[in-house]
Design a protein around this motif. Structure first.
Motif, PDB file in Angstrom:
ATOM      1  N   LEU A 119       0.770  -1.312   0.210  1.00 30.90           N
ATOM      2  CA  LEU A 119       0.040   0.038   0.183  1.00 30.90           C
ATOM      3  C   LEU A 119       1.009   1.373   0.008  1.00 30.90           C
ATOM      4  O   LEU A 119       0.389   2.324  -0.685  1.00 30.90           O
ATOM      5  CB  LEU A 119      -1.053  -0.099   1.285  1.00 30.90           C
ATOM      6  CG  LEU A 119      -1.699  -1.034   1.238  1.00 30.90           C
ATOM      7  CD1 LEU A 119      -2.626  -1.192   2.559  1.00 30.90           C
ATOM      8  CD2 LEU A 119      -2.728  -1.164   0.313  1.00 30.90           C
ATOM      9  N   SER A 120       1.821   1.307   0.629  1.00 32.17           N
ATOM     10  CA  SER A 120       2.902   2.418   0.828  1.00 32.17           C
ATOM     11  C   SER A 120       3.443   2.792  -0.531  1.00 32.17           C
ATOM     12  O   SER A 120       3.760   3.738  -0.848  1.00 32.17           O
ATOM     13  CB  SER A 120       3.746   2.486   2.055  1.00 32.17           C
ATOM     14  OG  SER A 120       2.927   2.020   3.064  1.00 32.17           O
ATOM     15  N   LEU A 121       4.007   1.626  -1.098  1.00 37.07           N
ATOM     16  CA  LEU A 121       4.935   1.857  -2.311  1.00 37.07           C
ATOM     17  C   LEU A 121       4.119   1.743  -3.528  1.00 37.07           C
ATOM     18  O   LEU A 121       4.787   1.947  -4.749  1.00 37.07           O
ATOM     19  CB  LEU A 121       6.044   0.705  -2.300  1.00 37.07           C
ATOM     20  CG  LEU A 121       6.811   0.663  -0.951  1.00 37.07           C
ATOM     21  CD1 LEU A 121       7.754  -0.484  -1.081  1.00 37.07           C
ATOM     22  CD2 LEU A 121       7.764   1.939  -0.890  1.00 37.07           C
ATOM     23  N   GLY A 122       2.705   1.640  -3.757  1.00 40.61           N
ATOM     24  CA  GLY A 122       2.216   1.912  -4.877  1.00 40.61           C
ATOM     25  C   GLY A 122       1.264   1.190  -5.432  1.00 40.61           C
ATOM     26  O   GLY A 122       0.600   0.953  -6.685  1.00 40.61           O
ATOM     27  N   ALA A 123       1.042  -0.124  -4.822  1.00 46.70           N
ATOM     28  CA  ALA A 123       0.113  -1.056  -5.224  1.00 46.70           C
ATOM     29  C   ALA A 123      -1.455  -0.548  -5.285  1.00 46.70           C
ATOM     30  O   ALA A 123      -1.645   0.296  -4.566  1.00 46.70           O
ATOM     31  CB  ALA A 123      -0.214  -2.277  -4.184  1.00 46.70           C
ATOM     32  N   CYS A 279       5.475  -8.815 -11.357  1.00 45.45           N
ATOM     33  CA  CYS A 279       4.175  -8.250 -11.360  1.00 45.45           C
ATOM     34  C   CYS A 279       4.316  -6.944 -10.898  1.00 45.45           C
ATOM     35  O   CYS A 279       3.668  -6.073 -11.521  1.00 45.45           O
ATOM     36  CB  CYS A 279       3.149  -9.179 -10.670  1.00 45.45           C
ATOM     37  SG  CYS A 279       2.744 -10.731 -11.376  1.00 45.45           S
ATOM     38  N   ALA A 280       4.770  -6.614  -9.585  1.00 42.35           N
ATOM     39  CA  ALA A 280       4.919  -5.426  -9.044  1.00 42.35           C
ATOM     40  C   ALA A 280       5.610  -4.296  -9.984  1.00 42.35           C
ATOM     41  O   ALA A 280       5.186  -3.255 -10.186  1.00 42.35           O
ATOM     42  CB  ALA A 280       5.806  -5.559  -7.673  1.00 42.35           C
ATOM     43  N   VAL A 281       6.666  -4.718 -10.652  1.00 42.96           N
ATOM     44  CA  VAL A 281       7.495  -3.776 -11.671  1.00 42.96           C
ATOM     45  C   VAL A 281       6.118  -3.647 -12.767  1.00 42.96           C
ATOM     46  O   VAL A 281       6.105  -2.369 -13.144  1.00 42.96           O
ATOM     47  CB  VAL A 281       8.584  -4.479 -12.210  1.00 42.96           C
ATOM     48  CG1 VAL A 281       9.238  -3.639 -13.437  1.00 42.96           C
ATOM     49  CG2 VAL A 281       9.477  -4.494 -11.096  1.00 42.96           C
ATOM     50  N   ALA A 282       5.572  -4.389 -13.181  1.00 45.59           N
ATOM     51  CA  ALA A 282       4.459  -4.241 -14.315  1.00 45.59           C
ATOM     52  C   ALA A 282       3.416  -3.219 -13.643  1.00 45.59           C
ATOM     53  O   ALA A 282       3.020  -2.489 -14.404  1.00 45.59           O
ATOM     54  CB  ALA A 282       3.720  -5.563 -14.607  1.00 45.59           C
ATOM     55  N   VAL A 283       3.118  -3.213 -12.476  1.00 46.44           N
ATOM     56  CA  VAL A 283       2.130  -2.325 -11.806  1.00 46.44           C
ATOM     57  C   VAL A 283       2.728  -0.819 -11.919  1.00 46.44           C
ATOM     58  O   VAL A 283       2.296   0.226 -12.320  1.00 46.44           O
ATOM     59  CB  VAL A 283       1.794  -2.556 -10.537  1.00 46.44           C
ATOM     60  CG1 VAL A 283       1.194  -1.458  -9.881  1.00 46.44           C
ATOM     61  CG2 VAL A 283       1.130  -3.924 -10.309  1.00 46.44           C
ATOM     62  N   GLY A 284       4.255  -0.799 -11.653  1.00 52.41           N
ATOM     63  CA  GLY A 284       4.982   0.534 -11.896  1.00 52.41           C
ATOM     64  C   GLY A 284       4.910   0.911 -13.357  1.00 52.41           C
ATOM     65  O   GLY A 284       4.850   2.177 -13.584  1.00 52.41           O
ATOM     66  N   ALA A 285       5.139  -0.029 -14.204  1.00 48.94           N
ATOM     67  CA  ALA A 285       5.174   0.437 -15.540  1.00 48.94           C
ATOM     68  C   ALA A 285       3.816   1.087 -15.929  1.00 48.94           C
ATOM     69  O   ALA A 285       3.707   1.780 -16.839  1.00 48.94           O
ATOM     70  CB  ALA A 285       5.605  -0.867 -16.569  1.00 48.94           C
ATOM     71  N   CYS A 286       2.612   0.427 -15.455  1.00 51.86           N
ATOM     72  CA  CYS A 286       1.415   1.070 -15.764  1.00 51.86           C
ATOM     73  C   CYS A 286       1.094   2.406 -15.164  1.00 51.86           C
ATOM     74  O   CYS A 286       0.823   3.429 -15.830  1.00 51.86           O
ATOM     75  CB  CYS A 286       0.291   0.155 -15.053  1.00 51.86           C
ATOM     76  SG  CYS A 286       0.003  -1.345 -15.873  1.00 51.86           S
TER      77      CYS A 286
END
Length: 443
Positions: A119-123, A279-286
């Protein structure tokens, strides 16, 4: 046998054991609420530092477009470590809803760490499911310490009450917590009162503690709220005619995101660490893609969306339709990926995405921004939570003084979205996974 239920309820309310259970529910509401307050305050403090203070400290007025990539990479590493190494795999996977049975106390450290990192880092997730797990686990710990672990009913009831206490304020009202649990538990008759009365007591105490402790410390918890909503011009035939197809489209989008989340949940079951990080990096890419496409802050496409929802409701005219469409695309995709790989709750992003589509459609003949936000939140909440009454109550609380005017529209949108989502869940989602079967409420 309609007369048996009042008799059973009378016996229940006169039972010394049950009255003691109500008292214990009130007592556990205080420490659970304090722990939940601390969790949410810490999560918001870290989030503000990562997405606000740190970019400014290195010379950026807002987070640059590439900021989500390292932030989500760190989130992926932390969540992967928790899932692989700590009991409970970091808690409930958000694509399966708000959670099911009680959380064993031994799993609480993993739940807290995975949720804080996500939650803190951007999910693209909300705090509601981790808070329910924290409340449930702490209540179970209380039951055990009181040597009541041999009473399965006390464990189940107090676990539900603990969840209610923990989430009573993050949704803006203890009423929402109780209505949500009424539907989630799936009970009726005296069984319903047996669970809901302790939950009412615990959530009421929790709301008082959240409010009083927040004023005393000066800390904010970022409860979901809309301080300002667009002025209502009165409902017309066009509002109802547009609400139905809009609710169907929102339901389709929500179910599609959840179908993606289900597949990623299965995919990350093997090679968990590297696939979770991917998957987390993919969320960041979005989020980065949204910032590049619109020139706006990537934080709008990352995180839970509660701040963005408040900004959208306060100033819908400041959002160009292309920016809203990019938000739907990139945040919706990030939400689907987060649902199956990171840790948090599914509700907050669904409300924002529904409202964003409603505002994007507010230029249609006979359809206004206030109606678009009301329809979008109600439909998004109903399709994501699969709890229609809770979705209506949540949307009504968020709409504030305009809720009475918008209520018929919100009810229609909720029913249409809920029915459409239920019809689509079978063909798109396939059979329930083992986790869903395990977490399904037992009635």
């Amino acid at each position: 046998m309609p007369t048996s239920e009042p008799i059973e309820l009378h016996r229940l309310l006169r039972s010394p054991g049950y009255l003691g259970l109500l008292l214990l529910s009130a007592l556990i509401g205080v420490p659970i609420s304090l722990v939940a307050f601390g969790f949410v305050s810490l999560e918001h403090a870290v989030q503000d530092w990562v997405w606000g203070q740190l970019p400014r400290a290195v010379g950026y007025p807002i987070a640059p477009w590439w900021w989500p990539l390292p932030a989500l990479a760190v989130a992926g590493v932390l969540v992967a470590l928790v899932v692989v190494r700590l009991p409970g795999r970091g808690g409930h996977v958000p694509v399966h809803g708000l959670g099911g049975g009680p959380t064993p106390p031994r799993e609480l450290p993993g739940v807290v760490l995975a949720a804080l990192a996500s939650l803190s880092l951007g999910a693209v997730l909300g705090p509601e499911a981790p808070l329910m797990a924290i409340g449930s686990g702490l209540a179970m710990l209380t039951v055990r310490s009181a040597r009541r672990g041999d009473a399965p009913r006390a464990v189940a009831v107090l676990s539900t009450a603990g969840s209610a206490a923990a989430i009573s304020t993050i949704f803006g009202s203890p009423l929402i917590a109780v209505v949500l649990l009424i539907e989630a538990v799936g009970l009726g008759g005296p069984q319903l009162f047996a669970v809901i009365l302790p939950s009412l007591v615990a959530s009421g105490v929790g709301a008082v503690v959240f409010t009083g402790f927040g004023k005393w410390t000066g800390l904010g918890i970022g409860a979901l709220s809309l301080p300002t909503v667009p002025p209502n011009q009165g409902l017309g035939l066009g509002d109802f005619l547009w609400a139905i197809p809009l609710a169907v489209v929102i339901a389709c989008g929500v179910v599609a995101a959840m179908a993606l989340g289900r597949r990623l949940d299965d995919w990350t079951r093997s090679h968990t660490a590297r696939r979770t990080i991917g998957c987390a990096v993919a969320v960041g890419a979005c989020a980065a893609g949204y910032a590049l496409a619109t020139g706006r802050s990537p934080a709008e496409a990352a995180l839970s969306g509660q701040a963005t929802l408040a900004a959208l409701a306060a100033h819908p005219d400041s959002w160009p339709v292309p920016a809203l469409l990019m938000l739907l695309l990139f945040k919706g995709l990030g939400w689907g990926i987060s649902l199956g790989s990171l840790r948090g709750g599914p509700a907050f992003p669904a409300l924002l995405l529904g409202a964003a589509l409603g505002v994007a459609c507010s230029g249609l003949p006979g359809f206004g921004a206030a109606s678009g936000i009301a329809v979008g939140m109600a439909a998004g909440g109903a399709a994501a939570l699969r709890l229609p009454v809770a979705a209506v109550v949540l949307a009504a609380v968020l709409m504030g003084e305009d809720a009475a005017n918008q209520m018929p529209l919100m009810i229609i949108a909720t029913v249409v979205a809920f029915a459409a989502a239920e019809l689509l869940h079978g063909p798109w989602m396939g059979p329930a996974s083992s986790e869903e079967q395990r977490d399904a409420p037992q009635g």
